[in-house]
Design a protein around this motif. Structure first.
Motif, PDB file in Angstrom:
ATOM      1  N   UNK A  57       2.725   8.774   3.823  1.00  7.98           N
ATOM      2  CA  UNK A  57       1.285   8.110   4.186  1.00  7.98           C
ATOM      3  C   UNK A  57       0.405   8.390   2.932  1.00  7.98           C
ATOM      4  N   UNK A  58       0.345   9.877   2.418  1.00  2.00           N
ATOM      5  CA  UNK A  58      -0.501  10.212   1.201  1.00  2.00           C
ATOM      6  C   UNK A  58      -0.282   9.204  -0.019  1.00  2.00           C
ATOM      7  N   UNK A  59       0.829   8.614  -0.015  1.00  3.17           N
ATOM      8  CA  UNK A  59       1.231   7.964  -1.116  1.00  3.17           C
ATOM      9  C   UNK A  59       0.045   6.752  -1.423  1.00  3.17           C
ATOM     10  N   UNK A  60      -0.279   6.345  -2.679  1.00  6.29           N
ATOM     11  CA  UNK A  60      -1.439   5.408  -2.488  1.00  6.29           C
ATOM     12  C   UNK A  60      -0.748   4.023  -2.604  1.00  6.29           C
ATOM     13  N   UNK A  61       0.344   3.778  -2.449  1.00  2.00           N
ATOM     14  CA  UNK A  61       0.815   2.623  -2.242  1.00  2.00           C
ATOM     15  C   UNK A  61       1.504   2.373  -0.833  1.00  2.00           C
ATOM     16  N   UNK A  62       1.249   3.262  -0.091  1.00  2.00           N
ATOM     17  CA  UNK A  62       2.011   3.393   1.370  1.00  2.00           C
ATOM     18  C   UNK A  62       1.635   2.085   2.104  1.00  2.00           C
ATOM     19  N   UNK A  63       0.344   1.807   2.423  1.00  2.00           N
ATOM     20  CA  UNK A  63      -0.373   0.717   3.060  1.00  2.00           C
ATOM     21  C   UNK A  63       0.182  -0.612   2.749  1.00  2.00           C
ATOM     22  N   UNK A  64       0.132  -0.846   1.363  1.00  2.31           N
ATOM     23  CA  UNK A  64       0.763  -2.084   0.904  1.00  2.31           C
ATOM     24  C   UNK A  64       2.417  -1.934   0.948  1.00  2.31           C
ATOM     25  N   UNK A  65       3.039  -1.161   0.684  1.00  2.18           N
ATOM     26  CA  UNK A  65       4.543  -1.041   0.929  1.00  2.18           C
ATOM     27  C   UNK A  65       4.757  -1.449   2.517  1.00  2.18           C
ATOM     28  N   UNK A  66       4.053  -0.965   3.450  1.00  2.00           N
ATOM     29  CA  UNK A  66       4.177  -1.188   4.813  1.00  2.00           C
ATOM     30  C   UNK A  66       3.735  -2.475   5.446  1.00  2.00           C
ATOM     31  N   UNK A  67       2.784  -3.162   4.291  1.00  2.00           N
ATOM     32  CA  UNK A  67       2.222  -4.347   4.818  1.00  2.00           C
ATOM     33  C   UNK A  67       0.965  -4.240   5.875  1.00  2.00           C
TER      34      UNK A  67
END
Length: 280
Positions: A57-67
């Motif tokens: 979740x702390x990854x900067x691309x997490x939310x984009x990857x999850x949509x």
């Protein structure tokens, strides 16, 4: 022979009391939450997998990857809802990292030497408190302080790089120790359950699953019940059904909760008698 049994019982009692002491914070209160989600996962808890998922979740691309919707692409009220959804996910990592901070703090107190990660975490909190209204995420100082203190579950290292291989093994060993820490595992399990609840909704929508009812029963007899205001905007039939399910959950939960307390007390009393006179 009797003395040997008594000594073994005393040792067992000491270990049991130590284990129960670690559970006290969790069993002195019962919390029942009722929410409606689109789907429920049947997956069982796996500590390593849960750790990887919460850490990611702390990854900067997490939310984009999850949509998960980007608040900057939306207008009100959807923008605020998207911010709240992201905040709920981020809080899972934050709480897990905080539990690790407490573990490091205890270890530092025992050794008398402050762990560098404890100092980093405290400095980060101080920085965030002082710059709450205008934190610049590209600021070099903040970037350094914002690095997770949790050991990263990173990919398989390059076997030709001996120093990197050693660092990876040290991290794996540290994670293994964490996943054998009762306090950390209890927090990890709870964060995993909350994440499953968030994942159970439509994460590509800004609509947030609501906890309609929450009841906390304290061991001293205090009962606290909270109801989301949206509960009373539902139709009478839906509202009554949710309240019925919630109340049934309280009854079932309280029965199991008190049964667990009685069971633990019974074990402690039996072993205490054995350690005293050598017989149950």
């Amino acid at each position: 022979m009797a003395n040997n049994i008594q000594q073994q019982a005393r040792d067992l009692l000491e270990k049991l009391v130590s284990s129960v002491n670690g559970l006290v914070d969790d069993i002195t209160a019962l919390e029942v939450n009722t929410m409606v989600v689109e789907q429920i996962t049947g997956a069982k808890f796996n500590a390593w997998q849960a750790y990887q998922e919460i850490y990611s979740i702390n990854d900067k691309d997490y939310f984009n990857a999850k949509g998960i919707p980007n608040p900057e692409d939306l207008t009100e009220p959807e923008k605020t809802q998207a911010q709240e959804l992201r905040k709920r996910y981020t809080s899972l990592f934050t709480q897990l990292e905080r539990e690790y901070f407490y573990i490091l703090l205890e270890q530092s107190a025992e050794t008398g030497e402050p762990d560098p990660r404890v100092i980093q975490y405290q400095e980060r909190l101080k920085y965030e408190a002082e710059h709450r209204a205008n934190i610049v995420e590209t600021d070099g100082v903040y970037i350094k302080l914002a690095r997770p203190i949790l050991p990263a579950p990173t990919p398989v290292p390059d076997e030709e790089d001996n120093s990197n291989l050693k660092n990876m093994r040290d991290k794996w060993r540290e994670i293994d120790n964490l996943l054998n820490n009762d306090k950390f595992i209890r927090t990890l399990r709870k964060m995993s359950e909350l994440k499953a609840a968030l994942d159970g909704g439509n994460i590509k929508s800004v609509d947030i699953d609501i906890i309609y009812a929450q009841t906390v029963l304290q061991l001293d007899g205090d009962i606290i019940s909270r109801y989301h205001k949206n509960l009373f905007q539902l139709s009478e039939g839906d509202r009554d059904l949710i309240l019925k399910i919630h109340n049934e959950g309280i009854v079932a939960g309280e029965k199991q909760w008190r049964g667990t307390l009685d069971f633990l007390i019974g074990i402690v009393q039996s072993i205490a008698r054995l350690s005293k006179n050598g017989s149950l």
